[in-house]
Design a protein around this motif. Structure first.
Motif, PDB file in Angstrom:
ATOM      1  N   GLU A 141      44.302  39.721  40.499  1.00 15.14           N
ATOM      2  CA  GLU A 141      44.783  41.046  40.140  1.00 15.14           C
ATOM      3  C   GLU A 141      45.563  41.032  38.820  1.00 15.14           C
ATOM      4  O   GLU A 141      45.729  42.065  38.187  1.00 15.14           O
ATOM      5  N   GLY A 142      46.086  39.874  38.454  1.00 19.57           N
ATOM      6  CA  GLY A 142      46.805  39.741  37.194  1.00 19.57           C
ATOM      7  C   GLY A 142      48.259  40.141  37.254  1.00 19.57           C
ATOM      8  O   GLY A 142      49.057  39.701  36.437  1.00 19.57           O
ATOM      9  N   THR A 143      48.621  40.974  38.197  1.00 18.05           N
ATOM     10  CA  THR A 143      49.998  41.426  38.351  1.00 18.05           C
ATOM     11  C   THR A 143      50.179  41.944  39.772  1.00 18.05           C
ATOM     12  O   THR A 143      49.202  42.039  40.531  1.00 18.05           O
ATOM     13  N   ILE A 144      51.407  42.274  40.138  1.00 18.49           N
ATOM     14  CA  ILE A 144      51.675  42.811  41.469  1.00 18.49           C
ATOM     15  C   ILE A 144      50.881  44.099  41.662  1.00 18.49           C
ATOM     16  O   ILE A 144      50.817  44.943  40.765  1.00 18.49           O
ATOM     17  N   THR A 145      50.272  44.251  42.813  1.00 14.43           N
ATOM     18  CA  THR A 145      49.405  45.395  43.059  1.00 14.43           C
ATOM     19  C   THR A 145      50.115  46.728  42.835  1.00 14.43           C
ATOM     20  O   THR A 145      51.291  46.894  43.178  1.00 14.43           O
ATOM     21  N   PHE A 146      49.374  47.662  42.258  1.00 11.07           N
ATOM     22  CA  PHE A 146      49.859  49.028  42.092  1.00 11.07           C
ATOM     23  C   PHE A 146      49.333  49.945  43.202  1.00 11.07           C
ATOM     24  O   PHE A 146      49.637  51.148  43.189  1.00 11.07           O
ATOM     25  N   ASP A 147      48.547  49.395  44.116  1.00  8.48           N
ATOM     26  CA  ASP A 147      48.032  50.223  45.202  1.00  8.48           C
ATOM     27  C   ASP A 147      49.202  50.847  45.967  1.00  8.48           C
ATOM     28  O   ASP A 147      50.154  50.137  46.324  1.00  8.48           O
ATOM     29  N   PRO A 148      49.183  52.158  46.229  1.00  7.75           N
ATOM     30  CA  PRO A 148      50.306  52.813  46.909  1.00  7.75           C
ATOM     31  C   PRO A 148      50.633  52.219  48.268  1.00  7.75           C
ATOM     32  O   PRO A 148      51.788  52.276  48.708  1.00  7.75           O
ATOM     33  N   ASP A 246      37.683  52.220  49.338  1.00  6.58           N
ATOM     34  CA  ASP A 246      37.725  52.041  47.888  1.00  6.58           C
ATOM     35  C   ASP A 246      38.933  51.200  47.492  1.00  6.58           C
ATOM     36  O   ASP A 246      39.824  50.953  48.304  1.00  6.58           O
ATOM     37  N   ARG A 247      38.960  50.762  46.241  1.00  6.25           N
ATOM     38  CA  ARG A 247      40.014  49.858  45.775  1.00  6.25           C
ATOM     39  C   ARG A 247      40.744  50.476  44.579  1.00  6.25           C
ATOM     40  O   ARG A 247      40.126  51.107  43.716  1.00  6.25           O
ATOM     41  N   TRP A 248      42.050  50.268  44.529  1.00  2.11           N
ATOM     42  CA  TRP A 248      42.873  50.847  43.464  1.00  2.11           C
ATOM     43  C   TRP A 248      42.553  50.214  42.115  1.00  2.11           C
ATOM     44  O   TRP A 248      42.460  48.995  41.988  1.00  2.11           O
ATOM     45  N   HIS A 249      42.388  51.069  41.112  1.00  2.00           N
ATOM     46  CA  HIS A 249      42.185  50.604  39.739  1.00  2.00           C
ATOM     47  C   HIS A 249      43.382  51.064  38.920  1.00  2.00           C
ATOM     48  O   HIS A 249      43.556  52.265  38.675  1.00  2.00           O
ATOM     49  N   PRO A 250      44.254  50.140  38.471  1.00  2.37           N
ATOM     50  CA  PRO A 250      45.496  50.555  37.803  1.00  2.37           C
ATOM     51  C   PRO A 250      45.278  51.314  36.497  1.00  2.37           C
ATOM     52  O   PRO A 250      46.077  52.172  36.141  1.00  2.37           O
ATOM     53  N   LYS A 251      44.208  51.021  35.787  1.00  2.38           N
ATOM     54  CA  LYS A 251      43.962  51.722  34.527  1.00  2.38           C
ATOM     55  C   LYS A 251      43.558  53.180  34.763  1.00  2.38           C
ATOM     56  O   LYS A 251      43.803  54.049  33.916  1.00  2.38           O
ATOM     57  N   LEU A 252      42.923  53.433  35.900  1.00  2.00           N
ATOM     58  CA  LEU A 252      42.490  54.787  36.229  1.00  2.00           C
ATOM     59  C   LEU A 252      43.497  55.496  37.127  1.00  2.00           C
ATOM     60  O   LEU A 252      43.393  56.707  37.342  1.00  2.00           O
ATOM     61  N   ASP A 253      44.438  54.724  37.679  1.00  2.00           N
ATOM     62  CA  ASP A 253      45.484  55.265  38.542  1.00  2.00           C
ATOM     63  C   ASP A 253      44.907  55.976  39.765  1.00  2.00           C
ATOM     64  O   ASP A 253      45.421  57.004  40.211  1.00  2.00           O
TER      65      ASP A 253
END
Length: 263
Positions: A141-148, A246-253
């Motif tokens: 993921e490269g960083t801590i997940t942004f998934d809510p 579905d999976r969270w995409h941080p660039k698309l928020d």
């Protein structure tokens, strides 16, 4: 409501580190590991599963989900007390600190220079470590997940490309609890308490179907989707819940179909 630990979890029993880990390592890791372990046992209560899936020798790429700034320490402890010394790919800015940078370099950890012309250097350094028979830890993921809801989010292709290139086994780890021991981004109040944490290692991910297309960008993306699906399944097991389709995409928020959730 988020479940902190599944039913039936068991405490981890520890012995002397020299008895549990006989793999050669550098002096920094050897000295600091027992001290870090003592602090973590005050702070957390560990439940470790799937330890039989950690190779007892030879190169391996370990790919965990990322939920807290604390979880790299917990993943490191998990590997160290199951016989292997980890070499993390870590953000380059951590190496800028005068004291921490010296310790990280002395401990043979690997800086990652994101979004720069040095970005490939980290994977080349990882290849060198694997050639020496080491365990390399990469957070896809490269960083801590942004998934809510703190599920694994979109992955980067670097870990899959590295595994395909060098042929080392890729061991997935699903974890939960570090995000309560040290909450990320203020999503919940920090409370100093002994928090249950669970880490489970799964069997090596079979990427053989992608080996014929090492330089194929779409193959790397498909392999990354498989890696993230495997990690997510382990997190589901640990949490006792089912992840969103579905999976969270941080660039698309927002969440997107899993096949599209790749950087």
């Amino acid at each position: 409501m988020t479940q902190l630990l599944p039913a039936g979890s068991r405490p981890v029993r520890f012995g002397r580190l020299a008895r549990l880990n006989r793999e050669p390592t550098n002096r920094v890791l050897r000295i600091f590991a027992p001290w870090i372990h003592r602090v973590l046992r005050i702070w957390t209560r560990a439940d470790w599963r799937g330890t039989e899936n950690i190779p007892i020798s030879g190169p391996a790429i370990v790919v965990p989900n990322h939920i807290s700034s604390l979880d790299p320490v917990l993943v490191g402890e998990f590997l160290v007390y199951n016989g292997r010394w980890p070499h993390f790919l870590a953000r380059a800015n951590l190496f800028d600190n005068r004291i921490m940078g010296r310790l990280l370099r002395a401990a043979e950890q690997i800086p990652v220079f994101r979004a720069s012309d040095k970005a490939r250097d980290s994977l080349q350094a990882a290849e060198v470590a694997l050639a020496k028979g080491h365990v390399v830890v990469i957070y896809p993921e490269g960083t801590i997940t942004f998934d809510p809801d703190e599920w694994p989010m979109a992955g980067h292709t670097g870990a899959a490309r590295l595994a395909l290139r060098v042929g080392a086994p890729m061991i997935p780890i699903g974890q939960w609890g570090a995000n309560y021991a040290l909450p990320p981004r203020g999503i919940r109040p920090f409370r100093l308490r002994r928090t249950p944490v669970t880490l489970v290692a799964g069997p090596a991910i079979d990427l053989d179907e992608f080996n014929s297309a090492l330089d194929d960008r779409e193959a790397a993306r498909a392999a990354t989707t498989k890696v993230m699906d495997t990690i997510t399944a382990l997190v589901e097991q640990v949490r006792g819940q089912t992840a969103p389709v579905d999976r969270w995409h941080p660039k698309l928020d927002r969440r997107v179909p899993r096949a599209e959730a790749v950087h």
